[in-house]
Write a protein that holds these residues in place. Structure first.
Motif, PDB file in Angstrom:
ATOM      1  N   GLN A 130     109.825  45.096  -7.174  1.00 55.55           N
ATOM      2  CA  GLN A 130     109.648  45.956  -6.005  1.00 55.55           C
ATOM      3  C   GLN A 130     109.971  47.432  -6.265  1.00 55.55           C
ATOM      4  O   GLN A 130     109.972  48.228  -5.335  1.00 55.55           O
ATOM      5  CB  GLN A 130     110.523  45.440  -4.843  1.00 55.55           C
ATOM      6  CG  GLN A 130     110.214  44.027  -4.416  1.00 55.55           C
ATOM      7  CD  GLN A 130     108.775  43.840  -3.951  1.00 55.55           C
ATOM      8  OE1 GLN A 130     108.174  44.728  -3.374  1.00 55.55           O
ATOM      9  NE2 GLN A 130     108.209  42.677  -4.223  1.00 55.55           N
ATOM     10  N   LEU A 131     110.241  47.786  -7.493  1.00 57.84           N
ATOM     11  CA  LEU A 131     110.579  49.182  -7.789  1.00 57.84           C
ATOM     12  C   LEU A 131     109.368  50.088  -7.577  1.00 57.84           C
ATOM     13  O   LEU A 131     108.233  49.707  -7.855  1.00 57.84           O
ATOM     14  CB  LEU A 131     111.079  49.326  -9.231  1.00 57.84           C
ATOM     15  CG  LEU A 131     112.406  48.665  -9.568  1.00 57.84           C
ATOM     16  CD1 LEU A 131     112.715  48.858 -11.045  1.00 57.84           C
ATOM     17  CD2 LEU A 131     113.532  49.212  -8.706  1.00 57.84           C
ATOM     18  N   THR A 132     109.634  51.280  -7.102  1.00 53.20           N
ATOM     19  CA  THR A 132     108.567  52.261  -6.901  1.00 53.20           C
ATOM     20  C   THR A 132     108.395  53.058  -8.191  1.00 53.20           C
ATOM     21  O   THR A 132     108.855  54.186  -8.319  1.00 53.20           O
ATOM     22  CB  THR A 132     108.897  53.190  -5.726  1.00 53.20           C
ATOM     23  OG1 THR A 132     110.178  53.774  -5.947  1.00 53.20           O
ATOM     24  CG2 THR A 132     108.904  52.439  -4.413  1.00 53.20           C
ATOM     25  N   VAL A 133     107.741  52.417  -9.145  1.00 56.03           N
ATOM     26  CA  VAL A 133     107.527  53.030 -10.450  1.00 56.03           C
ATOM     27  C   VAL A 133     106.043  52.980 -10.804  1.00 56.03           C
ATOM     28  O   VAL A 133     105.289  52.190 -10.251  1.00 56.03           O
ATOM     29  CB  VAL A 133     108.355  52.325 -11.557  1.00 56.03           C
ATOM     30  CG1 VAL A 133     109.844  52.512 -11.310  1.00 56.03           C
ATOM     31  CG2 VAL A 133     108.017  50.845 -11.642  1.00 56.03           C
ATOM     32  N   MET A 154     104.656  46.613 -16.179  1.00 55.00           N
ATOM     33  CA  MET A 154     103.747  47.474 -15.429  1.00 55.00           C
ATOM     34  C   MET A 154     102.546  46.676 -14.958  1.00 55.00           C
ATOM     35  O   MET A 154     102.107  46.810 -13.809  1.00 55.00           O
ATOM     36  CB  MET A 154     103.322  48.664 -16.295  1.00 55.00           C
ATOM     37  CG  MET A 154     102.536  49.731 -15.543  1.00 55.00           C
ATOM     38  SD  MET A 154     103.517  50.626 -14.319  1.00 55.00           S
ATOM     39  CE  MET A 154     102.679  50.175 -12.802  1.00 55.00           C
ATOM     40  N   TYR A 155     102.020  45.832 -15.806  1.00 57.42           N
ATOM     41  CA  TYR A 155     100.886  44.982 -15.436  1.00 57.42           C
ATOM     42  C   TYR A 155     101.250  44.087 -14.252  1.00 57.42           C
ATOM     43  O   TYR A 155     100.485  43.988 -13.275  1.00 57.42           O
ATOM     44  CB  TYR A 155     100.464  44.138 -16.643  1.00 57.42           C
ATOM     45  CG  TYR A 155      99.269  43.263 -16.383  1.00 57.42           C
ATOM     46  CD1 TYR A 155      97.980  43.750 -16.573  1.00 57.42           C
ATOM     47  CD2 TYR A 155      99.421  41.948 -15.947  1.00 57.42           C
ATOM     48  CE1 TYR A 155      96.870  42.948 -16.331  1.00 57.42           C
ATOM     49  CE2 TYR A 155      98.320  41.145 -15.706  1.00 57.42           C
ATOM     50  CZ  TYR A 155      97.049  41.647 -15.900  1.00 57.42           C
ATOM     51  OH  TYR A 155      95.959  40.853 -15.652  1.00 57.42           O
ATOM     52  N   LYS A 156     102.400  43.442 -14.323  1.00 61.67           N
ATOM     53  CA  LYS A 156     102.822  42.537 -13.240  1.00 61.67           C
ATOM     54  C   LYS A 156     103.101  43.305 -11.953  1.00 61.67           C
ATOM     55  O   LYS A 156     102.762  42.831 -10.860  1.00 61.67           O
ATOM     56  CB  LYS A 156     104.070  41.751 -13.654  1.00 61.67           C
ATOM     57  CG  LYS A 156     103.790  40.649 -14.633  1.00 61.67           C
ATOM     58  CD  LYS A 156     105.092  39.903 -14.939  1.00 61.67           C
ATOM     59  CE  LYS A 156     104.859  38.645 -15.710  1.00 61.67           C
ATOM     60  NZ  LYS A 156     106.126  37.895 -15.894  1.00 61.67           N
ATOM     61  N   ILE A 157     103.718  44.460 -12.054  1.00 67.33           N
ATOM     62  CA  ILE A 157     103.977  45.279 -10.861  1.00 67.33           C
ATOM     63  C   ILE A 157     102.652  45.646 -10.197  1.00 67.33           C
ATOM     64  O   ILE A 157     102.515  45.550  -8.978  1.00 67.33           O
ATOM     65  CB  ILE A 157     104.818  46.519 -11.218  1.00 67.33           C
ATOM     66  CG1 ILE A 157     106.271  46.099 -11.506  1.00 67.33           C
ATOM     67  CG2 ILE A 157     104.771  47.558 -10.085  1.00 67.33           C
ATOM     68  CD1 ILE A 157     107.132  47.202 -12.098  1.00 67.33           C
ATOM     69  N   GLU A 158     101.694  46.067 -10.992  1.00 69.11           N
ATOM     70  CA  GLU A 158     100.376  46.401 -10.448  1.00 69.11           C
ATOM     71  C   GLU A 158      99.738  45.180  -9.794  1.00 69.11           C
ATOM     72  O   GLU A 158      99.111  45.290  -8.734  1.00 69.11           O
ATOM     73  CB  GLU A 158      99.458  46.950 -11.538  1.00 69.11           C
ATOM     74  CG  GLU A 158      99.771  48.372 -11.923  1.00 69.11           C
ATOM     75  CD  GLU A 158      99.565  49.358 -10.781  1.00 69.11           C
ATOM     76  OE1 GLU A 158      98.609  49.199  -9.985  1.00 69.11           O
ATOM     77  OE2 GLU A 158     100.385  50.286 -10.667  1.00 69.11           O
ATOM     78  N   TYR A 159      99.897  44.027 -10.393  1.00 66.48           N
ATOM     79  CA  TYR A 159      99.350  42.802  -9.819  1.00 66.48           C
ATOM     80  C   TYR A 159      99.983  42.512  -8.451  1.00 66.48           C
ATOM     81  O   TYR A 159      99.283  42.195  -7.487  1.00 66.48           O
ATOM     82  CB  TYR A 159      99.565  41.610 -10.756  1.00 66.48           C
ATOM     83  CG  TYR A 159      99.125  40.312 -10.126  1.00 66.48           C
ATOM     84  CD1 TYR A 159      97.781  39.955 -10.111  1.00 66.48           C
ATOM     85  CD2 TYR A 159     100.051  39.468  -9.511  1.00 66.48           C
ATOM     86  CE1 TYR A 159      97.360  38.782  -9.504  1.00 66.48           C
ATOM     87  CE2 TYR A 159      99.638  38.296  -8.903  1.00 66.48           C
ATOM     88  CZ  TYR A 159      98.298  37.957  -8.902  1.00 66.48           C
ATOM     89  OH  TYR A 159      97.893  36.796  -8.289  1.00 66.48           O
ATOM     90  N   PHE A 160     101.314  42.621  -8.362  1.00 70.58           N
ATOM     91  CA  PHE A 160     101.980  42.328  -7.090  1.00 70.58           C
ATOM     92  C   PHE A 160     101.627  43.357  -6.017  1.00 70.58           C
ATOM     93  O   PHE A 160     101.574  43.030  -4.841  1.00 70.58           O
ATOM     94  CB  PHE A 160     103.494  42.226  -7.278  1.00 70.58           C
ATOM     95  CG  PHE A 160     103.914  40.913  -7.858  1.00 70.58           C
ATOM     96  CD1 PHE A 160     103.866  39.755  -7.105  1.00 70.58           C
ATOM     97  CD2 PHE A 160     104.327  40.820  -9.174  1.00 70.58           C
ATOM     98  CE1 PHE A 160     104.235  38.528  -7.641  1.00 70.58           C
ATOM     99  CE2 PHE A 160     104.696  39.603  -9.726  1.00 70.58           C
ATOM    100  CZ  PHE A 160     104.653  38.461  -8.955  1.00 70.58           C
ATOM    101  N   ARG A 161     101.377  44.587  -6.419  1.00 68.79           N
ATOM    102  CA  ARG A 161     100.996  45.626  -5.445  1.00 68.79           C
ATOM    103  C   ARG A 161      99.565  45.451  -4.971  1.00 68.79           C
ATOM    104  O   ARG A 161      99.260  45.694  -3.805  1.00 68.79           O
ATOM    105  CB  ARG A 161     101.119  47.010  -6.083  1.00 68.79           C
ATOM    106  CG  ARG A 161     102.514  47.495  -6.233  1.00 68.79           C
ATOM    107  CD  ARG A 161     102.522  48.873  -6.831  1.00 68.79           C
ATOM    108  NE  ARG A 161     103.878  49.273  -7.144  1.00 68.79           N
ATOM    109  CZ  ARG A 161     104.193  50.193  -8.036  1.00 68.79           C
ATOM    110  NH1 ARG A 161     103.244  50.842  -8.692  1.00 68.79           N
ATOM    111  NH2 ARG A 161     105.448  50.488  -8.266  1.00 68.79           N
TER     112      ARG A 161
END
Length: 129
Positions: free
Chosen positions: A71-74, A114-121
């Motif tokens: 959930q980080l805003t990165v 980064m890939y997973k964060i983009e996926y969750f977003r």
């Protein structure tokens, strides 16, 4: 002359030096400091165990490293800076096969996080055929 990463004290030096840079960094420092707050000693201990398990094959870490980051805003710039500081720390302190492996492992983790964060977003961007 620099040596390779071989022991837990080497891991501790790497982790402590790196996170000192992170805490002072203008770009990623505020994110880490806001998330970790006064729990830095606990976080550092976890990082010692994490890297000890990965680099020294001494299995002292168990857990999933990704969920706390989800959930980080990165964005990519944050991961690029993280890698820059991590690589700089390793280059300044160590040389050898294990230090190079640490750089490679960190780069792989940064890419995957980064890939997973983009996926969750934006999961809809990943389900297109």
């Amino acid at each position: 002359m620099k040596k390779d990463i071989q022991t837990l004290p080497d891991i501790e030096l790497m982790v402590n030096t790196f996170y000192e840079k992170v805490q002072r960094d203008d770009l990623i420092g505020p994110i880490f400091n806001a998330k970790i707050q006064n729990r830095w000693p606990e976080h550092l201990e976890k990082m010692y165990r994490f890297w000890q398990t990965i680099l020294l094959e001494e299995h002292t870490y168990s857990g999933s490293p990704f969920p706390p980051h989800k959930q980080l805003t990165v964005d990519q710039a944050h991961f690029d800076r993280w890698m820059e500081l991590f690589t700089q720390t390793l280059t300044d302190l160590f040389e050898g096969a294990v230090a190079e492996e640490a750089k490679m492992r960190a780069a792989n983790m940064a890419y995957m996080f980064m890939y997973k964060i983009e996926y969750f977003r934006n999961p809809e961007n990943f389900n297109k055929k």
